[in-house]
Write a protein that holds these residues in place. Sequence first.
Motif, PDB file in Angstrom:
ATOM      1  N   VAL A   1      33.733  38.183  29.125  1.00  0.00           N
ATOM      2  CA  VAL A   1      33.327  39.415  28.440  1.00  0.00           C
ATOM      3  C   VAL A   1      34.507  39.986  27.658  1.00  0.00           C
ATOM      4  N   SER A   2      35.664  40.122  28.339  1.00  0.00           N
ATOM      5  CA  SER A   2      36.809  40.741  27.677  1.00  0.00           C
ATOM      6  C   SER A   2      38.071  40.564  28.520  1.00  0.00           C
ATOM      7  N   LYS A   3      39.144  40.158  27.875  1.00  0.00           N
ATOM      8  CA  LYS A   3      40.439  40.042  28.570  1.00  0.00           C
ATOM      9  C   LYS A   3      40.942  41.421  28.992  1.00  0.00           C
ATOM     10  N   ASP A   4      40.690  42.439  28.175  1.00  0.00           N
ATOM     11  CA  ASP A   4      41.099  43.804  28.529  1.00  0.00           C
ATOM     12  C   ASP A   4      40.362  44.278  29.776  1.00  0.00           C
ATOM     13  N   LEU A   5      39.065  44.018  29.832  1.00  0.00           N
ATOM     14  CA  LEU A   5      38.279  44.383  31.002  1.00  0.00           C
ATOM     15  C   LEU A   5      38.792  43.629  32.221  1.00  0.00           C
TER      16      LEU A   5
ATOM     17  N   GLU B   1      36.156  37.640  32.545  1.00  0.00           N
ATOM     18  CA  GLU B   1      37.091  37.162  31.523  1.00  0.00           C
ATOM     19  C   GLU B   1      36.359  36.732  30.260  1.00  0.00           C
TER      20      GLU B   1
ATOM     21  N   ARG C   1      41.701  42.726  32.988  1.00  0.00           N
ATOM     22  CA  ARG C   1      42.941  43.316  33.516  1.00  0.00           C
ATOM     23  C   ARG C   1      42.682  44.544  34.379  1.00  0.00           C
ATOM     24  N   GLN C   2      41.530  45.155  34.228  1.00  0.00           N
ATOM     25  CA  GLN C   2      41.197  46.347  35.002  1.00  0.00           C
ATOM     26  C   GLN C   2      40.460  46.026  36.295  1.00  0.00           C
TER      27      GLN C   2
ATOM     28  N   GLN D   1      32.108  48.282  34.978  1.00  0.00           N
ATOM     29  CA  GLN D   1      32.445  48.512  33.575  1.00  0.00           C
ATOM     30  C   GLN D   1      32.102  49.956  33.186  1.00  0.00           C
TER      31      GLN D   1
ATOM     32  N   LYS E   1      34.846  53.781  32.412  1.00  0.00           N
ATOM     33  CA  LYS E   1      34.853  54.701  31.274  1.00  0.00           C
ATOM     34  C   LYS E   1      35.482  56.038  31.652  1.00  0.00           C
TER      35      LYS E   1
END
Length: 130
Positions: A87-91, A85, A93-94, A57, A61
């Motif tokens: 934590v964050s759906k955007d994360l 997932e 995807r990365q 994570q 950055k």
Amino acid sequence: MAVGRSLSFDVNREVPVARGARVDAVWSARVGNLGVIKYVFEVHMRGSIDSPILNLQKALKSPQVQKAVVVSTREKLERIREEVEAVSKDLARQFSYLEIEDVIRARGLLEELNSILAKLNSCRSTRAQA
């Protein structure tokens, strides 16, 4: 390491990505005048699953980082995927997930390919001597 090099990436191990955080490996390549792109890897075999997630994570950055890859066993990857997932759906995807068995297989296939290419080169040099 060998797989990244064979794909023409510059490969580094144990790379600091932020204060108190480092990733296990970074593959980087210069893409024309676009700059440098990087793929960051965390190999997780034991311990807390939070550590590789946090390290990746932090690495994400950097605008140069295109993908964060977790390498582990199938079971651990599933647990890590669920945690990311959450934590964050955007994360999520990365992140990409790679089974350690696939890494070992890729390394073996690379060695086999290099062996075949070495035979090809030895045939070429034998003909040149004749």
